[in-house]
Design an enzyme around this catalytic site. Structure first.
Site, PDB file in Angstrom:
ATOM      1  N   THR A  41       1.163  -1.379  -0.050  1.00  0.00           N
ATOM      2  CA  THR A  41      -0.252   0.073  -0.244  1.00  0.00           C
ATOM      3  C   THR A  41       1.077   1.070   0.021  1.00  0.00           C
ATOM      4  O   THR A  41       1.876   1.293   0.454  1.00  0.00           O
ATOM      5  CB  THR A  41      -1.220   0.012   1.242  1.00  0.00           C
ATOM      6  N   LYS A  57      -8.501   1.646   1.465  1.00  0.00           N
ATOM      7  CA  LYS A  57      -7.473   2.014   2.899  1.00  0.00           C
ATOM      8  C   LYS A  57      -7.241   3.164   2.884  1.00  0.00           C
ATOM      9  O   LYS A  57      -6.682   4.164   4.306  1.00  0.00           O
ATOM     10  CB  LYS A  57      -5.820   2.201   2.607  1.00  0.00           C
ATOM     11  N   GLY A 107      -6.255   7.494   6.757  1.00  0.00           N
ATOM     12  CA  GLY A 107      -5.543   6.866   5.535  1.00  0.00           C
ATOM     13  C   GLY A 107      -4.915   5.948   6.325  1.00  0.00           C
ATOM     14  O   GLY A 107      -3.648   5.771   7.085  1.00  0.00           O
ATOM     15  N   SER A 142       4.368   1.028   1.720  1.00  0.00           N
ATOM     16  CA  SER A 142       5.548   0.211   1.006  1.00  0.00           C
ATOM     17  C   SER A 142       6.229   1.774   0.099  1.00  0.00           C
ATOM     18  O   SER A 142       7.202   1.112  -0.665  1.00  0.00           O
ATOM     19  CB  SER A 142       5.115  -0.965   0.232  1.00  0.00           C
ATOM     20  N   ALA A 148       3.519   4.478  -7.819  1.00  0.00           N
ATOM     21  CA  ALA A 148       3.035   2.955  -8.652  1.00  0.00           C
ATOM     22  C   ALA A 148       4.118   2.400 -10.112  1.00  0.00           C
ATOM     23  O   ALA A 148       3.777   1.384 -10.713  1.00  0.00           O
ATOM     24  CB  ALA A 148       1.640   3.826  -9.293  1.00  0.00           C
ATOM     25  N   CYS A 154       7.158   1.510  -7.802  1.00  0.00           N
ATOM     26  CA  CYS A 154       7.471   0.770  -5.820  1.00  0.00           C
ATOM     27  C   CYS A 154       6.137  -0.274  -6.618  1.00  0.00           C
ATOM     28  O   CYS A 154       5.101  -0.728  -6.958  1.00  0.00           O
ATOM     29  CB  CYS A 154       6.822   1.231  -4.688  1.00  0.00           C
ATOM     30  N   THR A 191       2.970  -0.949  -4.974  1.00  0.00           N
ATOM     31  CA  THR A 191       1.783   0.089  -5.405  1.00  0.00           C
ATOM     32  C   THR A 191       1.241  -0.020  -7.157  1.00  0.00           C
ATOM     33  O   THR A 191       1.774  -0.437  -7.266  1.00  0.00           O
ATOM     34  CB  THR A 191       2.527   1.102  -5.098  1.00  0.00           C
TER      35      THR A 191
END
Length: 189
Positions: A16, A48, A62, A141, A172, A175, A178
């Site tokens: 996440t 989340k 969050g 992460s 995104a 990672c 993500t």
């Protein structure tokens, strides 16, 4: 050497990225939807980022980490906010104290970003209630990737939501834990 499943520990959950951005009188918290177990994506559309309204005062939260642990913490935060309406800082400190000292809570594995539009904090199980520098914070992460990207955009003409979305897109792309399926909540300061 034993793997995580045979050694009695649970395998590493990843996946996440949550970012909080304050700019132009607005605070935005955005989170991706990915939950991974090891190298496998378990779910791509987890939500989340949540809006709480204890006592009629809106708060956006969050979370990164274990979902069950995060929900336990959100319930505790909501109770603290009901006991101290409109006092996010006080409720956050009380939650952090409980989290650090309570025999059950101190085993919870999650982190929170919370905001009421005026204040924004990262709350950790180590007893930290951190107010971000530069009006940006991120956890999870891909948090460092999103944080760096957002910090680089803060002087641009983008608004808070655009900074959060663009930073999450960069995270995104970098990672593997993500994804680009975002939940975004905004609140005025």
């Amino acid at each position: 050497m034993a793997d995580d499943n045979t050694s009695g520990t649970f395998p590493g959950w990843h996946g996440t990225t949550i970012i909080g951005v304050r700019k132009g009188g607005e605070v935005v918290i955005a989170g991706d939807g990915q939950v991974s177990l090891g190298q496998t994506v378990i779910k791509g559309s987890a939500r989340k980022v949540r809006r709480l309204s204890p006592g009629g005062h809106d708060v956006i939260c969050g979370f990164a980490g274990s979902t069950a642990d995060a929900f336990t913490l959100l319930e505790r935060l909501e109770a603290k906010l009901e006991a101290t309406p409109g006092q996010l800082a006080r409720a956050s400190v009380e939650l952090a104290k409980d989290w650090r000292t309570d025999k059950y809570l101190k085993n919870l594995e999650a982190m929170l970003i919370v905001t009421d539009g005026r204040d924004m904090f990262v709350i950790t199980g180590a007893g930290d209630v951190l107010e971000p520098e530069h009006d940006v914070t991120a956890i999870g992460s891909g948090g460092n990737f999103a944080l760096a990207a957002a910090r680089g955009m803060m002087d641009s003409d983008r608004n808070a939501e655009q900074v959060a979305r663009d930073a999450m897109a960069i995270a995104a792309d970098i990672c593997v834990y993500t994804n680009g399926r975002l939940t975004v909540e905004a609140i005025k300061g």
